[in-house]
Design a protein around this motif. Sequence first.
Motif, PDB file in Angstrom:
ATOM      1  N   ALA A 125     -39.388   8.416  24.330  1.00 57.14           N
ATOM      2  CA  ALA A 125     -40.038   9.377  23.437  1.00 57.14           C
ATOM      3  C   ALA A 125     -39.346   9.404  22.072  1.00 57.14           C
ATOM      4  N   HIS A 126     -38.049   9.216  22.059  1.00 57.83           N
ATOM      5  CA  HIS A 126     -37.270   9.152  20.822  1.00 57.83           C
ATOM      6  C   HIS A 126     -36.600   7.775  20.775  1.00 57.83           C
ATOM      7  N   PRO A 127     -37.318   6.765  20.311  1.00 60.90           N
ATOM      8  CA  PRO A 127     -36.814   5.398  20.367  1.00 60.90           C
ATOM      9  C   PRO A 127     -35.585   5.162  19.497  1.00 60.90           C
ATOM     10  N   ARG A 128     -34.762   4.250  19.970  1.00 68.34           N
ATOM     11  CA  ARG A 128     -33.626   3.747  19.189  1.00 68.34           C
ATOM     12  C   ARG A 128     -33.243   2.410  19.817  1.00 68.34           C
ATOM     13  N   CYS A 129     -33.376   1.364  19.048  1.00 66.18           N
ATOM     14  CA  CYS A 129     -33.102   0.024  19.552  1.00 66.18           C
ATOM     15  C   CYS A 129     -31.643  -0.137  19.935  1.00 66.18           C
ATOM     16  N   ILE A 130     -31.419  -0.776  21.060  1.00 68.20           N
ATOM     17  CA  ILE A 130     -30.063  -1.015  21.544  1.00 68.20           C
ATOM     18  C   ILE A 130     -29.255  -1.876  20.569  1.00 68.20           C
ATOM     19  N   ALA A 131     -29.921  -2.689  19.768  1.00 68.82           N
ATOM     20  CA  ALA A 131     -29.227  -3.567  18.821  1.00 68.82           C
ATOM     21  C   ALA A 131     -28.905  -2.884  17.493  1.00 68.82           C
ATOM     22  N   LEU A 132     -29.290  -1.634  17.339  1.00 70.84           N
ATOM     23  CA  LEU A 132     -29.062  -0.906  16.095  1.00 70.84           C
ATOM     24  C   LEU A 132     -27.674  -0.288  16.057  1.00 70.84           C
ATOM     25  N   ASP A 133     -26.938  -0.596  15.007  1.00 72.68           N
ATOM     26  CA  ASP A 133     -25.655   0.045  14.724  1.00 72.68           C
ATOM     27  C   ASP A 133     -25.895   0.820  13.436  1.00 72.68           C
ATOM     28  N   ALA A 134     -26.087   2.136  13.543  1.00 72.65           N
ATOM     29  CA  ALA A 134     -26.466   2.886  12.347  1.00 72.65           C
ATOM     30  C   ALA A 134     -26.198   4.376  12.474  1.00 72.65           C
ATOM     31  N   ASP A 135     -26.031   4.979  11.332  1.00 67.90           N
ATOM     32  CA  ASP A 135     -26.132   6.416  11.138  1.00 67.90           C
ATOM     33  C   ASP A 135     -27.324   6.504  10.182  1.00 67.90           C
ATOM     34  N   ILE A 136     -28.492   6.821  10.713  1.00 64.01           N
ATOM     35  CA  ILE A 136     -29.751   6.736   9.970  1.00 64.01           C
ATOM     36  C   ILE A 136     -29.627   7.427   8.613  1.00 64.01           C
ATOM     37  N   GLY A 137     -29.972   6.680   7.581  1.00 62.16           N
ATOM     38  CA  GLY A 137     -29.927   7.187   6.219  1.00 62.16           C
ATOM     39  C   GLY A 137     -28.589   7.005   5.520  1.00 62.16           C
ATOM     40  N   ARG A 138     -27.571   6.557   6.258  1.00 63.13           N
ATOM     41  CA  ARG A 138     -26.249   6.333   5.656  1.00 63.13           C
ATOM     42  C   ARG A 138     -25.847   4.868   5.701  1.00 63.13           C
ATOM     43  N   THR A 179     -28.826   1.012   4.283  1.00 65.67           N
ATOM     44  CA  THR A 179     -28.521   2.445   4.320  1.00 65.67           C
ATOM     45  C   THR A 179     -29.668   3.218   4.975  1.00 65.67           C
ATOM     46  N   CYS A 180     -30.446   2.534   5.815  1.00 60.80           N
ATOM     47  CA  CYS A 180     -31.616   3.191   6.402  1.00 60.80           C
ATOM     48  C   CYS A 180     -31.560   3.147   7.938  1.00 60.80           C
ATOM     49  N   GLY A 181     -32.219   2.164   8.550  1.00 60.03           N
ATOM     50  CA  GLY A 181     -32.276   2.059  10.005  1.00 60.03           C
ATOM     51  C   GLY A 181     -33.409   2.834  10.647  1.00 60.03           C
ATOM     52  N   ALA A 182     -34.242   3.480   9.831  1.00 55.63           N
ATOM     53  CA  ALA A 182     -35.289   4.349  10.372  1.00 55.63           C
ATOM     54  C   ALA A 182     -36.289   3.608  11.253  1.00 55.63           C
ATOM     55  N   CYS A 183     -36.716   2.422  10.859  1.00 61.67           N
ATOM     56  CA  CYS A 183     -37.731   1.716  11.655  1.00 61.67           C
ATOM     57  C   CYS A 183     -37.193   1.357  13.042  1.00 61.67           C
ATOM     58  N   CYS A 184     -35.906   1.062  13.127  1.00 62.70           N
ATOM     59  CA  CYS A 184     -35.291   0.680  14.401  1.00 62.70           C
ATOM     60  C   CYS A 184     -35.089   1.881  15.328  1.00 62.70           C
ATOM     61  N   ALA A 185     -35.269   3.063  14.769  1.00 62.95           N
ATOM     62  CA  ALA A 185     -35.135   4.293  15.559  1.00 62.95           C
ATOM     63  C   ALA A 185     -36.428   5.102  15.492  1.00 62.95           C
ATOM     64  N   GLN A 243     -45.502   1.002   7.633  1.00 64.70           N
ATOM     65  CA  GLN A 243     -44.554   1.188   8.741  1.00 64.70           C
ATOM     66  C   GLN A 243     -43.212   1.700   8.222  1.00 64.70           C
ATOM     67  N   CYS A 244     -42.717   1.114   7.168  1.00 65.89           N
ATOM     68  CA  CYS A 244     -41.457   1.555   6.577  1.00 65.89           C
ATOM     69  C   CYS A 244     -41.568   3.014   6.140  1.00 65.89           C
ATOM     70  N   ASP A 245     -42.630   3.327   5.402  1.00 67.93           N
ATOM     71  CA  ASP A 245     -42.807   4.693   4.904  1.00 67.93           C
ATOM     72  C   ASP A 245     -42.875   5.704   6.049  1.00 67.93           C
ATOM     73  N   LYS A 246     -43.635   5.396   7.083  1.00 65.94           N
ATOM     74  CA  LYS A 246     -43.798   6.308   8.217  1.00 65.94           C
ATOM     75  C   LYS A 246     -42.461   6.580   8.903  1.00 65.94           C
ATOM     76  N   ALA A 247     -41.676   5.527   9.131  1.00 64.06           N
ATOM     77  CA  ALA A 247     -40.382   5.687   9.800  1.00 64.06           C
ATOM     78  C   ALA A 247     -39.406   6.479   8.933  1.00 64.06           C
ATOM     79  N   ARG A 248     -39.356   6.170   7.653  1.00 65.73           N
ATOM     80  CA  ARG A 248     -38.438   6.884   6.757  1.00 65.73           C
ATOM     81  C   ARG A 248     -38.795   8.371   6.692  1.00 65.73           C
ATOM     82  N   LEU A 249     -40.077   8.676   6.531  1.00 70.47           N
ATOM     83  CA  LEU A 249     -40.493  10.076   6.460  1.00 70.47           C
ATOM     84  C   LEU A 249     -40.176  10.823   7.755  1.00 70.47           C
ATOM     85  N   ALA A 250     -40.336  10.160   8.893  1.00 70.47           N
ATOM     86  CA  ALA A 250     -40.037  10.790  10.189  1.00 70.47           C
ATOM     87  C   ALA A 250     -38.564  11.158  10.319  1.00 70.47           C
ATOM     88  N   HIS A 251     -37.708  10.441   9.607  1.00 68.97           N
ATOM     89  CA  HIS A 251     -36.267  10.714   9.640  1.00 68.97           C
ATOM     90  C   HIS A 251     -35.813  11.542   8.437  1.00 68.97           C
TER      91      HIS A 251
END
Length: 129
Positions: free
Chosen positions: A55-68, A9-15, A97-105
């Motif tokens: 500048a706003h990364p998002r991995c091509i392999a990510l299938d997500a709605d960040i946080g959902r 339910t996250c995906g933040a690090c991949c984005a 790394q996890c904390d930083k990505a989650r907080l950024a989102h």
Amino acid sequence: MPAEHPCLTCGACCAFFRVSFHWSEADPALGGVVPFELTEPLRTHERAMRGTSQAHPRCIALDADIGRYSRCTIHDRRPSVCALVPASYEFGAASAQCDKARLAHGLPVLLPEDWIGVDEAEKNPLPET
């Protein structure tokens, strides 16, 4: 019923992070399993997952709605650097790394209680080094 793994339910690090790794991880002749077509050249000995060098990364392999909801479409073939980033408290300690990505989102950092009820078999084993 077991609790769901928090990464699903996250995906933040991949984005949030650039995903760069040694080019051999995408070379089948050398045992690489990362799909070459999902990567791009970075530096002499590195490739990056497409979408992560912006500048706003998002991995091509990510299938997500960040946080959902979130899933890596190449989870079993993901780069080693992805496998090396644990979710906070997945193995008993915070992950910067996890904390930083989650907080950024705009997501709260994970806490030990977020793992209550998550089956041990569902946790992502860290690669052997």
